[in-house]
Design an enzyme around this catalytic site. Structure first.
Site, short mmCIF file in Angstrom:
data_model
loop_
_atom_site.label_atom_id
_atom_site.label_comp_id
_atom_site.label_asym_id
_atom_site.label_seq_id
_atom_site.Cartn_x
_atom_site.Cartn_y
_atom_site.Cartn_z
N ASP A 1 36.81 -33.86 -84.34
CA ASP A 1 36.64 -34.14 -85.77
C ASP A 1 37.72 -35.11 -86.26
O ASP A 1 38.90 -34.95 -85.94
CB ASP A 1 36.76 -32.81 -86.51
CG ASP A 1 36.34 -32.90 -87.97
OD1 ASP A 1 35.16 -33.16 -88.23
OD2 ASP A 1 37.20 -32.70 -88.86
N GLU B 1 42.02 -31.49 -65.31
CA GLU B 1 42.40 -30.29 -64.54
C GLU B 1 41.15 -29.52 -64.10
O GLU B 1 41.23 -28.61 -63.30
CB GLU B 1 43.26 -29.35 -65.41
CG GLU B 1 44.66 -29.89 -65.69
CD GLU B 1 45.38 -29.08 -66.78
OE1 GLU B 1 44.87 -28.00 -67.18
OE2 GLU B 1 46.42 -29.55 -67.24
#
Ligand code: NOJ
Length: 593
Positions: free
Chosen positions: A222, A271
């Site tokens: 956002d 990751e």
């Protein structure tokens, strides 16, 4: 419609394949945005919830979308529909629990769908523990450094630090009890975080891992262009701010160093296997500046609102598509396309209004503000164009972001009484200070109609938190599922075909099919403004998948090929060979050559 429970969901062979560790899944996905409070209400309290969404996973699977994006479902005072987050790592009790979230995530994945959650990093809700701590701890405290607190101007600090107006209207600074002021670019209940603070940065990395560990596939970010700010002691006035170019050095918007934040996020995404993805909501000045957010070293993808802001016009569409595909090819991202979301008047409505009815991106606001007069809109034409536009969008290379209810061809609900409006843009303004778009967003957030009748048209047993109009009956999932010509059936067919037909992220404009001359070098990456087909756009994707759209009023000969799906009835006799048929105005057709 019979509703299926989550336990009915069986993994589809085809879907299981889709969820194999494919690191490119997001590049050409059809993503369905859910505004959780308004999708489906299992608990019957009038507010949609996670269990409601889980019960509708079969609907989403059958619709044929690839991923679901959930607007905020976190604990929130709902000052801004959930975009005022009080705890980034929990679920609002009115919407469910973390266990409900896990069940939803498992059900979506079992059905072959990815899950994207909304992240709101520019501001917290005012109920967030950090903000409460900052209020209690007082000026000069460590807790206040996580936000943007300043002394006021005037002899006793009684004037705000600057005369800025918030995006929703009203002042952007609010005074707290001890006399300091804090910044909120949006509602008072949305204090802006200080992203120069290391603890703020670390905490968001924790949040990214929290949801990624729970199996979330991606994030919608956002106001991604507002996190980095440069606010010294001498703040510019609103007029000065307005006049400053947004070229990377503006105090509030799109500062170059914001990308350092996203580079850190990228390391977290990597990751995981496949890497987590993100899409930026970044309202920036140019496609070039937007591309920075979409860089593979940053968020990876960014919303492109160009089609959303365009009129239904062949030349505009072609220019936008050509420019954006070229931009994505240069930067390594993929293109994104959007016509509707929870912030704008629905596209079926916008396209039924006279062109340029309101400023770009806010088309339709004036009509809503006028109470949605029937004589100001051609609803049928609007829906016809919206269907044609969507079919055009779904044939484009890149990702299509769809908003709940657009698959039903829903129009904006204009008939919401003032006392039931929830949008802070309405609540923070008065009739005297309100511009037309201050009324704008509740009308696309009305709970969905699932059935023709019954309690809140099948949304839930306990009514709907925004009033549903009686015309919803004909647009319900139940009604449209029984009608092969419905908007829902068109979306279903197109979304399934799209999966089957999807190929390389390129297209070739076909100006011969479009009835014009072939421009020199007229394919996608070089023929940007060489439109020669007048009101008709035809492009071809790899493998002979052709999309033809007639933006005009008069029917034109149908390009040759096997008809796969059309947004409206084609012209010519029903039993005529495809070659003898015509493409009427405001209609798109997909063909196979
Ligand atoms: C953009 C969101 O889409 C909108 O709904 C929200 O009000 C603002 N950001 C503030 O979070």
């Amino acid at each position: 419609m019979t509703s299926q429970s989550a336990t009915d969901i069986r993994p589809l062979d085809e879907s299981a394949e889709l969820l194999v560790d494919d690191p490119t899944w997001w590049r050409q996905a059809a993503v369905y945005q859910i505004y959780p409070r308004s999708f489906a209400d299992a608990s019957g309290d009038g507010i949609g919830d996670l269990r409601g969404i889980t019960s509708r996973v079969p609907y989403l699977r059958d619709l044929g979308v690839d991923a679901v994006w959930l607007s905020p479902f976190y604990p929130s005072a709902l000052a801004d529909g959930g975009y005022d987050v009080d705890d980034y790592r929990d679920v609002d009790p009115r919407i469910g629990t973390l266990e409900d979230f896990d069940e939803l995530s498992a059900a979506l994945h079992a059905a072959g769908l990815r899950l994207i959650v909304d992240l709101v990093p520019n501001h917290t809700g005012s109920g967030h523990a950090w903000f409460q701590e900052a209020l209690a701890a007082g000026r000069g405290s460590r807790a206040r450094e996580r936000y943007i607190f300043r002394e006021g101007r005037g002899e006793h600090g009684e004037l705000p630090p600057a005369d800025w107006e918030s995006i929703f209207g009203g002042p952007a600074w609010t005074r707290v009890e001890d006399g300091q002021w804090y910044l909120h670019l949006f509602a008072t209940e949305q204090p802006d975080l200080n992203w120069a603070d290391r603890e703020v940065r670390e905490d968001f990395l924790t949040t990214l891992r929290f949801w990624s560990d729970r199996g979330v596939d991606g994030f919608r970010v956002d106001v991604a262009h507002a996190l980095a700010k440069d606010l010294g002691e001498d703040l510019p006035s609103a007029a000065e701010l307005e006049a400053m170019p947004q070229d990377g050095d503006h105090p509030l918007w799109d500062r170059d160093e914001v990308h350092e934040i996203y580079a850190e996020w990228r390391r977290v995404f990597e990751e995981y296997s496949p890497p987590r993805t993100a899409v930026a909501e970044a309202w920036v000045g140019s496609a070039e500046r937007r591309a920075r957010y979409a860089s593979p070293q940053g968020l990876g993808q960014a919303f492109n609102f160009d089609l959303l802001e365009a009129d239904f016009d062949a030349a505009d569409y072609r220019r936008i598509v050509t420019e954006n595909l070229a931009q994505s090819a240069r930067t390594g991202s993929s293109s994104t396309w959007v016509f509707s979301n929870h912030d704008v008047v629905r596209h079926a409505t916008r396209y039924g209004l006279p062109p340029r009815a309101g400023r770009p991106g806010k088309q339709g606001a004036d009509w809503v503000a006028a109470g949605g007069p029937d004589d100001g809109i051609d609803r049928e034409l609007g829906l016809r164009r919206a269907r044609a536009a969507t079919l055009f969008e779904l044939a484009l290379p890149g990702s299509a972001y769809l908003y709940q209810g657009e698959e039903l061809g829903l129009h904006e609900v204009a008939e919401i009484p003032d006392e039931q409006r929830q949008d802070p843009a309405f609540l923070r303004t008065t009739p005297e200070t309100r511009s037309a778009d201050g009324l704008g967003r509740d009308g696309c957030r009305v709970p969905l109609p699932w059935t023709r009748g019954g309690a809140s048209f099948g949304f839930g047993e306990g009514g709907a938190h925004l009033p549903q109009p009686s015309w919803f009956a004909d647009f319900s999932v139940e009604a449209e599922s029984e009608d092969p010509t419905s908007t829902l059936e068109m979306y279903r067919r197109a979304l399934h075909l799209r999966r089957e037909l999807q190929g390389a992220e390129t297209l070739t404009w076909d100006d011969v099919l479009a009835g014009g001359e072939v421009p020199a070098g007229g394919d996608v990456l070089s023929g940007g403004d060489a439109l020669s087909g007048g009101d008709v756009l035809v492009f071809e994707r790899e493998g002979g998948w052709v999309c033809a759209t007639n933006f005009g009023d008069a029917e034109v000969p149908l390009p040759s090929g096997e008809v796969l799906v059309a947004s409206g009835e084609l012209g010519g006799a029903d039993d005529a060979a495809d070659a003898a048929r015509t493409l009427p105005g405001a209609t798109t057709v997909w063909l196979r050559r």
